[in-house]
Design a protein around this motif. Structure first.
Motif, short mmCIF file in Angstrom:
data_model
loop_
_atom_site.label_atom_id
_atom_site.label_comp_id
_atom_site.label_asym_id
_atom_site.label_seq_id
_atom_site.Cartn_x
_atom_site.Cartn_y
_atom_site.Cartn_z
N ILE A 137 134.46 -22.58 17.37
CA ILE A 137 134.40 -22.46 18.83
C ILE A 137 134.04 -21.03 19.23
CG2 ILE A 137 135.90 -22.43 20.89
CD1 ILE A 137 137.30 -24.94 19.57
N GLY A 138 134.62 -20.05 18.52
CA GLY A 138 134.27 -18.65 18.79
C GLY A 138 132.83 -18.34 18.41
N ALA A 139 132.44 -18.77 17.21
CA ALA A 139 131.09 -18.46 16.72
C ALA A 139 130.01 -19.13 17.56
CB ALA A 139 130.96 -18.90 15.26
N LEU A 140 130.32 -20.30 18.13
CA LEU A 140 129.32 -21.05 18.89
C LEU A 140 129.36 -20.74 20.39
CD1 LEU A 140 129.70 -24.47 17.04
CD2 LEU A 140 127.76 -22.92 16.91
N GLY A 141 130.20 -19.76 20.77
CA GLY A 141 130.23 -19.35 22.17
C GLY A 141 130.83 -20.38 23.10
N LEU A 142 131.83 -21.13 22.61
CA LEU A 142 132.45 -22.19 23.42
C LEU A 142 133.85 -21.84 23.92
CD1 LEU A 142 131.34 -25.26 21.28
CD2 LEU A 142 130.55 -24.72 23.59
N VAL A 143 134.29 -20.60 23.69
CA VAL A 143 135.60 -20.18 24.17
C VAL A 143 135.64 -20.34 25.69
CG1 VAL A 143 137.21 -18.25 24.39
CG2 VAL A 143 135.96 -18.59 22.25
N GLY A 144 136.69 -20.96 26.19
CA GLY A 144 136.81 -21.17 27.63
C GLY A 144 136.13 -22.44 28.13
N ARG A 145 135.44 -23.14 27.23
CA ARG A 145 134.71 -24.35 27.66
C ARG A 145 135.27 -25.62 27.02
NH1 ARG A 145 132.20 -23.06 31.96
NH2 ARG A 145 130.63 -24.68 31.70
N THR A 146 136.27 -25.48 26.17
CA THR A 146 136.72 -26.63 25.39
C THR A 146 137.45 -27.68 26.21
OG1 THR A 146 138.71 -25.41 24.74
CG2 THR A 146 136.84 -25.36 23.21
N GLY A 147 137.92 -27.32 27.42
CA GLY A 147 138.58 -28.29 28.29
C GLY A 147 137.62 -29.02 29.20
N HIS A 148 136.32 -28.70 29.10
CA HIS A 148 135.31 -29.31 29.96
C HIS A 148 134.77 -30.59 29.32
CE1 HIS A 148 135.55 -25.27 31.54
NE2 HIS A 148 134.77 -25.59 32.55
N ARG A 149 134.47 -31.57 30.17
CA ARG A 149 133.80 -32.78 29.70
C ARG A 149 132.29 -32.54 29.64
NH1 ARG A 149 137.14 -37.80 32.54
NH2 ARG A 149 139.15 -37.25 31.63
N PRO A 150 131.57 -33.38 28.88
CA PRO A 150 130.14 -33.13 28.69
C PRO A 150 129.35 -32.91 29.98
CG PRO A 150 130.87 -34.80 27.16
CD PRO A 150 132.05 -34.50 28.04
N HIS A 151 129.64 -33.68 31.05
CA HIS A 151 128.85 -33.53 32.28
C HIS A 151 129.09 -32.19 32.97
CE1 HIS A 151 132.63 -34.92 34.20
NE2 HIS A 151 132.18 -34.27 35.27
N GLU A 152 130.14 -31.47 32.54
CA GLU A 152 130.43 -30.15 33.11
C GLU A 152 129.81 -29.03 32.28
OE1 GLU A 152 134.80 -30.89 35.07
OE2 GLU A 152 134.69 -30.88 32.87
N LEU A 153 129.08 -29.39 31.23
CA LEU A 153 128.46 -28.41 30.34
C LEU A 153 126.95 -28.49 30.45
CD1 LEU A 153 130.60 -29.17 27.15
CD2 LEU A 153 130.95 -27.26 28.73
N SER A 154 126.28 -27.36 30.19
CA SER A 154 124.82 -27.36 30.12
C SER A 154 124.37 -28.10 28.86
CB SER A 154 124.30 -25.92 30.09
OG SER A 154 124.64 -25.31 28.85
N GLY A 155 123.06 -28.41 28.79
CA GLY A 155 122.53 -29.06 27.60
C GLY A 155 122.78 -28.24 26.34
N GLY A 156 122.58 -26.93 26.45
CA GLY A 156 122.80 -26.06 25.30
C GLY A 156 124.25 -26.06 24.86
N GLN A 157 125.17 -26.07 25.85
CA GLN A 157 126.59 -26.09 25.51
C GLN A 157 126.98 -27.43 24.88
OE1 GLN A 157 127.98 -25.14 29.43
NE2 GLN A 157 128.34 -22.98 28.93
N GLN A 158 126.40 -28.52 25.38
CA GLN A 158 126.68 -29.83 24.79
C GLN A 158 126.21 -29.88 23.33
OE1 GLN A 158 126.06 -33.49 27.21
NE2 GLN A 158 125.32 -32.10 28.78
N GLN A 159 125.02 -29.30 23.07
CA GLN A 159 124.53 -29.31 21.69
C GLN A 159 125.40 -28.42 20.80
OE1 GLN A 159 123.39 -31.23 19.69
NE2 GLN A 159 121.16 -31.23 19.92
N ARG A 160 125.95 -27.34 21.34
CA ARG A 160 126.88 -26.50 20.58
C ARG A 160 128.14 -27.27 20.21
NH1 ARG A 160 126.09 -20.61 21.72
NH2 ARG A 160 124.03 -20.45 22.67
N VAL A 161 128.64 -28.07 21.17
CA VAL A 161 129.81 -28.92 20.88
C VAL A 161 129.46 -29.90 19.76
CG1 VAL A 161 131.34 -30.71 21.81
CG2 VAL A 161 130.78 -28.70 23.20
N ALA A 162 128.26 -30.49 19.83
CA ALA A 162 127.83 -31.44 18.79
C ALA A 162 127.73 -30.75 17.43
CB ALA A 162 126.49 -32.05 19.17
N ILE A 163 127.26 -29.50 17.41
CA ILE A 163 127.17 -28.75 16.15
C ILE A 163 128.57 -28.45 15.61
CG2 ILE A 163 126.48 -26.54 15.12
CD1 ILE A 163 124.04 -26.62 17.07
N ALA A 164 129.48 -28.04 16.51
CA ALA A 164 130.87 -27.79 16.09
C ALA A 164 131.49 -29.05 15.51
CB ALA A 164 131.68 -27.28 17.28
N ARG A 165 131.24 -30.20 16.16
CA ARG A 165 131.77 -31.48 15.65
C ARG A 165 131.19 -31.78 14.27
NH1 ARG A 165 130.15 -36.55 19.20
NH2 ARG A 165 128.12 -35.93 18.35
#
Length: 253
Positions: A137-165
């Motif tokens: 989460i830190g390496a992918l720049g998702l700190v502070g975004r983990t409580g957001h649902r996909p529609h609240e994230l940009s496309g790039g942030q959604q793909q970062r979540v997918a990479i973390a998964r």
């Protein structure tokens, strides 16, 4: 005695692979006698003209599709002929996926999406795995975004979540299918750098299907397919060299 896949330095491989659809005069050959392996700790790009068989190859290697002929292994385990339940369990535990459409669960927040492979496996992440997830989460720049649902994230942030998964379970291999296809060029570059870092810093093995020469230029190795066959197996290339190779393949197709 057959040489084991791991002894070849590979995480996945196929031998004499064929895939056909339809019968008789309507038969279409998607893969024709393909033998290839994905090397451990390497970023491999799979390219080719539309209809060349690149997505079919990835789907068979990942156990998402079954071959008409030939054999497929994940590590030292042959997956050809495994039942659906065994394949599902194997994919969940040993393969990571990153797709063009992100494939996040819309009702789950980012953290629950990242932890989904563990949930589907009927277990909670261990302390070590929780540490790994926090580091991702830190390496992918998702700190502070983990409580957001996909529609609240940009496309790039959604793909970062997918990479973390995809990285959370430390899988044997990650299969990425056009992972930058839905992203703008700047975000695409950032996502590719993150995938590259997973290889260099974490020793992950990545096989990425792409039509984009810029995306493929981040890879250590590029496999070119045409008419269901591997026609070239190259080391790292520039985007310009890749474009020239693709143009040649499309001209002779």
């Amino acid at each position: 005695m057959e040489i084991r896949t791991s002894e070849m330095g590979l995480v996945a491989r196929v031998a004499r692979l064929g895939k056909h659809y339809g019968e008789g005069e309507h038969r279409v050959t998607a893969l024709d006698d393909v033998s290839i392996g994905i090397r451990r700790g390497q970023f491999t790009a799979i390219m080719g003209p539309s209809g060349s068989g690149k997505s079919t190859l990835m789907h068979v290697m990942a156990g998402l599709d079954t071959p008409s002929e030939g054999r497929a292994w994940l590590g030292d385990d042959e997956i050809t002929g495994l039942g659906d339940a065994e394949l599902t369990r194997l994919r969940r535990r040993r393969i990571g996926f990153v797709f063009q459409a992100f494939n996040l669960v819309p009702t789950l927040d980012a953290m629950d999406n990242i932890r989904l492979p563990f949930e589907l496996d009927g277990r909670r992440p261990s302390a070590e795995e929780r540490e790994r997830i926090d580091a991702l989460i830190g390496a992918l720049g998702l700190v502070g975004r983990t409580g957001h649902r996909p529609h609240e994230l940009s496309g790039g942030q959604q793909q970062r979540v997918a990479i973390a998964r995809a990285l959370a379970t430390r899988p044997d291999v990650i299969f990425a299918d056009e992972p930058t296809g839905a992203l703008d060029s700047r975000t695409s570059r950032e996502v590719l750098q993150l995938l590259r870092a997973a290889v260099v810093e974490r020793g992950q093995s990545i096989a990425m299907v792409t039509h984009d020469p810029v995306a493929a230029s981040h890879a250590d190795r590029i496999l070119f397919l045409a008419d269901g066959r591997i026609v070239s197996d190259c080391g790292a290339m520039s985007a310009e060299q890749i474009s020239e190779t693709m143009l040649h393949l499309e001209r002779v197709a």
